[in-house]
Design an enzyme around this catalytic site. Sequence first.
Site, PDB file in Angstrom:
ATOM      1  N   ASN A   1       2.748   7.511  15.616  1.00 34.99           N
ATOM      2  CA  ASN A   1       3.164   6.933  14.337  1.00 34.99           C
ATOM      3  C   ASN A   1       4.518   7.501  13.940  1.00 34.99           C
ATOM      4  O   ASN A   1       4.618   8.578  13.367  1.00 34.99           O
ATOM      5  CB  ASN A   1       2.105   7.217  13.264  1.00 34.99           C
ATOM      6  CG  ASN A   1       2.401   6.502  11.959  1.00 34.99           C
ATOM      7  OD1 ASN A   1       3.549   6.154  11.669  1.00 34.99           O
ATOM      8  ND2 ASN A   1       1.378   6.302  11.150  1.00 34.99           N
ATOM      9  N   PHE A   2       5.570   6.736  14.263  1.00 36.96           N
ATOM     10  CA  PHE A   2       6.934   7.073  13.854  1.00 36.96           C
ATOM     11  C   PHE A   2       7.368   6.134  12.728  1.00 36.96           C
ATOM     12  O   PHE A   2       8.550   5.849  12.578  1.00 36.96           O
ATOM     13  CB  PHE A   2       7.917   6.874  15.020  1.00 36.96           C
ATOM     14  CG  PHE A   2       7.724   7.786  16.204  1.00 36.96           C
ATOM     15  CD1 PHE A   2       6.895   8.894  16.155  1.00 36.96           C
ATOM     16  CD2 PHE A   2       8.404   7.532  17.393  1.00 36.96           C
ATOM     17  CE1 PHE A   2       6.724   9.717  17.264  1.00 36.96           C
ATOM     18  CE2 PHE A   2       8.254   8.356  18.503  1.00 36.96           C
ATOM     19  CZ  PHE A   2       7.407   9.448  18.442  1.00 36.96           C
ATOM     20  N   SER A   3       6.431   5.663  11.926  1.00 32.15           N
ATOM     21  CA  SER A   3       6.748   4.503  11.102  1.00 32.15           C
ATOM     22  C   SER A   3       6.198   4.495   9.689  1.00 32.15           C
ATOM     23  O   SER A   3       6.550   3.608   8.919  1.00 32.15           O
ATOM     24  CB  SER A   3       6.244   3.240  11.818  1.00 32.15           C
ATOM     25  OG  SER A   3       4.852   3.345  12.074  1.00 32.15           O
ATOM     26  N   CYS A   4       5.328   5.429   9.327  1.00 32.63           N
ATOM     27  CA  CYS A   4       4.750   5.399   7.978  1.00 32.63           C
ATOM     28  C   CYS A   4       5.883   5.470   6.955  1.00 32.63           C
ATOM     29  O   CYS A   4       6.673   6.415   6.963  1.00 32.63           O
ATOM     30  CB  CYS A   4       3.786   6.560   7.779  1.00 32.63           C
ATOM     31  SG  CYS A   4       3.018   6.564   6.135  1.00 32.63           S
TER      32      CYS A   4
ATOM     33  N   ASN B   1       5.907  -1.849  11.541  1.00 33.36           N
ATOM     34  CA  ASN B   1       5.066  -1.335  10.468  1.00 33.36           C
ATOM     35  C   ASN B   1       5.522  -1.998   9.176  1.00 33.36           C
ATOM     36  O   ASN B   1       6.460  -2.774   9.147  1.00 33.36           O
ATOM     37  CB  ASN B   1       5.178   0.187  10.381  1.00 33.36           C
ATOM     38  CG  ASN B   1       3.983   0.818   9.680  1.00 33.36           C
ATOM     39  OD1 ASN B   1       3.341   0.199   8.840  1.00 33.36           O
ATOM     40  ND2 ASN B   1       3.681   2.059  10.019  1.00 33.36           N
ATOM     41  N   THR B   2       4.863  -1.667   8.077  1.00 34.14           N
ATOM     42  CA  THR B   2       5.220  -2.270   6.796  1.00 34.14           C
ATOM     43  C   THR B   2       6.645  -1.916   6.386  1.00 34.14           C
ATOM     44  O   THR B   2       7.197  -0.902   6.802  1.00 34.14           O
ATOM     45  CB  THR B   2       4.251  -1.802   5.706  1.00 34.14           C
ATOM     46  OG1 THR B   2       4.192  -0.371   5.707  1.00 34.14           O
ATOM     47  CG2 THR B   2       2.860  -2.373   5.926  1.00 34.14           C
TER      48      THR B   2
ATOM     49  N   ASN C   1       0.828  -1.202   0.000  1.00 36.56           N
ATOM     50  CA  ASN C   1       0.000   0.000   0.000  1.00 36.56           C
ATOM     51  C   ASN C   1       0.865   1.255   0.000  1.00 36.56           C
ATOM     52  O   ASN C   1       2.016   1.245   0.455  1.00 36.56           O
ATOM     53  CB  ASN C   1      -0.948  -0.006   1.206  1.00 36.56           C
ATOM     54  CG  ASN C   1      -0.314   0.568   2.453  1.00 36.56           C
ATOM     55  OD1 ASN C   1      -0.357   1.782   2.692  1.00 36.56           O
ATOM     56  ND2 ASN C   1       0.302  -0.294   3.251  1.00 36.56           N
TER      57      ASN C   1
END
Length: 379
Positions: free
Chosen positions: A151-154, A218-219, A88
């Site tokens: 969210n430190f990961s997108c 995360n991804t 995604n």
Amino acid sequence: MAVDRAVTFTGIRFENPFLLSSAPPTESESNITRAFDAGWGGVVTKTIGLHPVVNVYGAKAKFMRTTPDDANVSMKKRAGAALHSSWNWELISDKTLEWWAPRIRRIKEAFPNKVLIASIMAGSGNDKELKHWQELAETAQGEGADGLELNFSCPHMDRRDMGSNIGKDQGLCSVVTEAVKEVAKVPVWCKLTPATADIVVEAAACFRGGADAIVSSNTFPSIPLIDPETLEFEINVDGLVSSGGLGGPAILPLALAKMAQLTKAFPDRSFSGIGGISDFNQAASYFLLGCGTVQVCTAAMLDQAVGPNVIKRLLSGLDKFIEEHAKDGWKSVEDFRGIRRDRIVLQSEIRRPESAEYYSGYENVEGYAAPQPEEVVRA
């Protein structure tokens, strides 16, 4: 024997340790309420921000499948193909904080015994951005959110001070976490990116900032495949593509390796595991490494968007697993959490064969050539 599914994680009581992760399935109030009706112990909202976002044209997510005869991985649907992964390039929620606030309140009023974690994100380059983190945190907890996930990961944010660009910088991890903890009245979890040289460094920085838990992974940053017939990326806009996130079964061993690093480095801290979970067999690995909860995305997306059958499998699998180990005195997740963490060691600590058994690169196992006596090196 009665199985106790409940866990207490960062001071929050969950009726079971299974959560829907922050992702497309948790973008709407209706999906979150459907998830709670289905039996999920917790839900992490789609990431809420103050900056408006607009997603790319067309599909934001697709699923890759593989065939057993040729191991071909493709987004094209084929008979007999099995799920390989999800891909995604969807950004954070395109809905405003003002949209989310009353919905958080309504969800908690309707499901007071379920756990709702608000995922939030802002920038990090100045005091104004840190205030944005605090505004998001104060609003979410004020409306009833049980906890906050930072969210430190997108993996596909263009801004250098957002998303995984924070998660790759220990200084930013610490500063942002500390800013949120200044106003937080609920537990704070930091969701880290796996795209870093040493995830332990960033986790340590989050803990220094006051984090109550680390969420991983995360991804993984990735690009889609190129179709050999059309020479186009399998997902693109006007022929163009950018880095996106890979999730699902393909990342399970990678995500477990990251989690093992974390739980080994911080055995007394709290961790929530993500990556490749569709039934209890995968979830068990995270618990055995030391996680207190696990989160699911890809499998749920392919099961009516919120995974009603997935959560049934997870719960029945947990019950069966504990019942099978009743002889060991197990009654809950806490009885086996972390018991395989100490099996992860440096390669130099793994036993080597005696010289008479060593065949110098040749083995009688799949994928290796048979030993050739004239080429075998003896000590």
